[in-house]
Design a protein around this motif. Structure first.
Motif, PDB file in Angstrom:
ATOM      1  N   GLU A  15      40.386  38.470  28.375  1.00 50.42           N
ATOM      2  CA  GLU A  15      40.340  37.994  29.508  1.00 50.42           C
ATOM      3  C   GLU A  15      39.703  36.720  30.309  1.00 50.42           C
ATOM      4  O   GLU A  15      40.419  36.027  31.438  1.00 50.42           O
ATOM      5  N   TYR A  16      38.423  36.541  29.654  1.00 49.11           N
ATOM      6  CA  TYR A  16      37.764  35.669  29.279  1.00 49.11           C
ATOM      7  C   TYR A  16      38.640  33.369  29.374  1.00 49.11           C
ATOM      8  O   TYR A  16      39.088  32.752  29.836  1.00 49.11           O
ATOM      9  N   VAL A  17      38.507  33.774  27.686  1.00 56.91           N
ATOM     10  CA  VAL A  17      39.907  32.874  28.199  1.00 56.91           C
ATOM     11  C   VAL A  17      41.636  32.882  28.974  1.00 56.91           C
ATOM     12  O   VAL A  17      41.320  31.668  28.978  1.00 56.91           O
ATOM     13  N   ALA A  73      44.908  33.509  24.780  1.00 56.32           N
ATOM     14  CA  ALA A  73      43.546  34.640  24.650  1.00 56.32           C
ATOM     15  C   ALA A  73      44.008  36.019  24.347  1.00 56.32           C
ATOM     16  O   ALA A  73      43.347  36.244  23.209  1.00 56.32           O
ATOM     17  N   SER A  74      45.299  36.332  24.343  1.00 56.54           N
ATOM     18  CA  SER A  74      45.295  37.567  23.230  1.00 56.54           C
ATOM     19  C   SER A  74      45.537  37.220  21.705  1.00 56.54           C
ATOM     20  O   SER A  74      45.853  38.362  20.900  1.00 56.54           O
ATOM     21  N   GLY A  75      45.514  35.796  21.520  1.00 56.50           N
ATOM     22  CA  GLY A  75      45.934  35.782  19.669  1.00 56.50           C
ATOM     23  C   GLY A  75      46.992  35.935  19.065  1.00 56.50           C
ATOM     24  O   GLY A  75      47.494  35.775  18.158  1.00 56.50           O
ATOM     25  N   CYS A 105      32.097  35.205  24.767  1.00 58.45           N
ATOM     26  CA  CYS A 105      31.854  36.266  25.396  1.00 58.45           C
ATOM     27  C   CYS A 105      31.128  37.328  24.892  1.00 58.45           C
ATOM     28  O   CYS A 105      31.171  38.426  24.055  1.00 58.45           O
ATOM     29  N   GLN A 106      29.241  37.786  26.155  1.00 59.41           N
ATOM     30  CA  GLN A 106      29.244  38.639  24.732  1.00 59.41           C
ATOM     31  C   GLN A 106      28.645  39.601  26.114  1.00 59.41           C
ATOM     32  O   GLN A 106      28.136  39.132  27.511  1.00 59.41           O
ATOM     33  N   SER A 107      29.057  40.852  25.288  1.00 62.33           N
ATOM     34  CA  SER A 107      28.657  42.153  26.496  1.00 62.33           C
ATOM     35  C   SER A 107      26.961  42.297  26.789  1.00 62.33           C
ATOM     36  O   SER A 107      26.029  42.523  24.991  1.00 62.33           O
ATOM     37  N   LEU A 110      36.984  35.856  37.691  1.00 61.79           N
ATOM     38  CA  LEU A 110      37.045  37.283  36.674  1.00 61.79           C
ATOM     39  C   LEU A 110      36.485  38.136  37.736  1.00 61.79           C
ATOM     40  O   LEU A 110      36.481  39.424  38.084  1.00 61.79           O
ATOM     41  N   LEU A 111      35.125  37.898  38.952  1.00 62.86           N
ATOM     42  CA  LEU A 111      35.053  38.842  39.809  1.00 62.86           C
ATOM     43  C   LEU A 111      35.886  38.980  40.917  1.00 62.86           C
ATOM     44  O   LEU A 111      36.483  40.232  41.283  1.00 62.86           O
ATOM     45  N   ARG A 112      36.969  38.102  40.876  1.00 64.64           N
ATOM     46  CA  ARG A 112      38.228  38.751  41.689  1.00 64.64           C
ATOM     47  C   ARG A 112      38.686  39.333  41.589  1.00 64.64           C
ATOM     48  O   ARG A 112      39.833  40.353  41.686  1.00 64.64           O
TER      49      ARG A 112
END
Length: 167
Positions: free
Chosen positions: A40-42, A74-76, A109-111, A163-165
């Motif tokens: 998602e981030y990428v 993003a998905s590789g 991206c780190q949870s 990402l927030l939207r």
């Protein structure tokens, strides 16, 4: 929680293979109250409003890429995007190298748990050997450094807003 600022690279960062004294490396981070995946981030980073002018400019030089290309990266499914190729990838990091081999872009991206995610964006500029054999980044790099720092934070902030939207 939404503040963006410079930070040290985490020890496990794919970008950590570069660094002083030869190379310039920087990184920025922010947190958001939402669980976000690396994919998602990428995708949202490369589809963001702040990155769109760069995509258009790269297209003029034969390195165009669209939203579907960003999703495939993003998905590789794809290891190339615009003027970059994947140098390294893990479940939560992506390291890209430009076509000339001089710059790197890093997204991580780190949870942090409990619905909080930390986003990192970093860059490296690989130094060339100077006349004395020591590293040299050049006058243009130093002249553009203030713009680069501002632009890096702008890119990260634009991705965060997307990402927030997308909640």
């Amino acid at each position: 929680m939404g503040a963006i600022g410079p930070c040290e690279l985490p020890s496990q960062a794919l970008l950590a293979r570069y660094g002083p004294p030869k190379d310039f490396v920087d990184a920025y981070r922010c947190e958001l109250a939402r669980t976000v995946t690396q994919a998602e981030y990428v995708e949202q980073f490369y589809r963001s409003a702040a990155f769109r002018p760069e995509r258009l400019l790269l297209g003029l030089f034969g390195h165009g890429a669209g939203d579907t290309d960003a999703a495939a990266l993003a998905s590789g499914e794809r290891d190339r995007f615009a003027a970059w190729r994947v140098e390294a990838r893990s479940d939560d990091q992506l390291l890209l190298c430009d076509v000339m081999g001089r710059t790197r872009s890093w997204l991580h991206c780190q949870s942090l748990g409990e619905g909080v995610t930390r986003l990192y964006f970093g860059s490296a500029v690989v130094g060339r050997a100077g006349g004395d054999g020591g590293p040299r980044l050049g006058w243009l790099f130093h002249a553009l450094l203030p713009f680069h720092r501002h632009y890096s934070q702008l890119l990260l902030g634009s991705a965060r807003r997307r990402l927030l939207r997308a909640r």
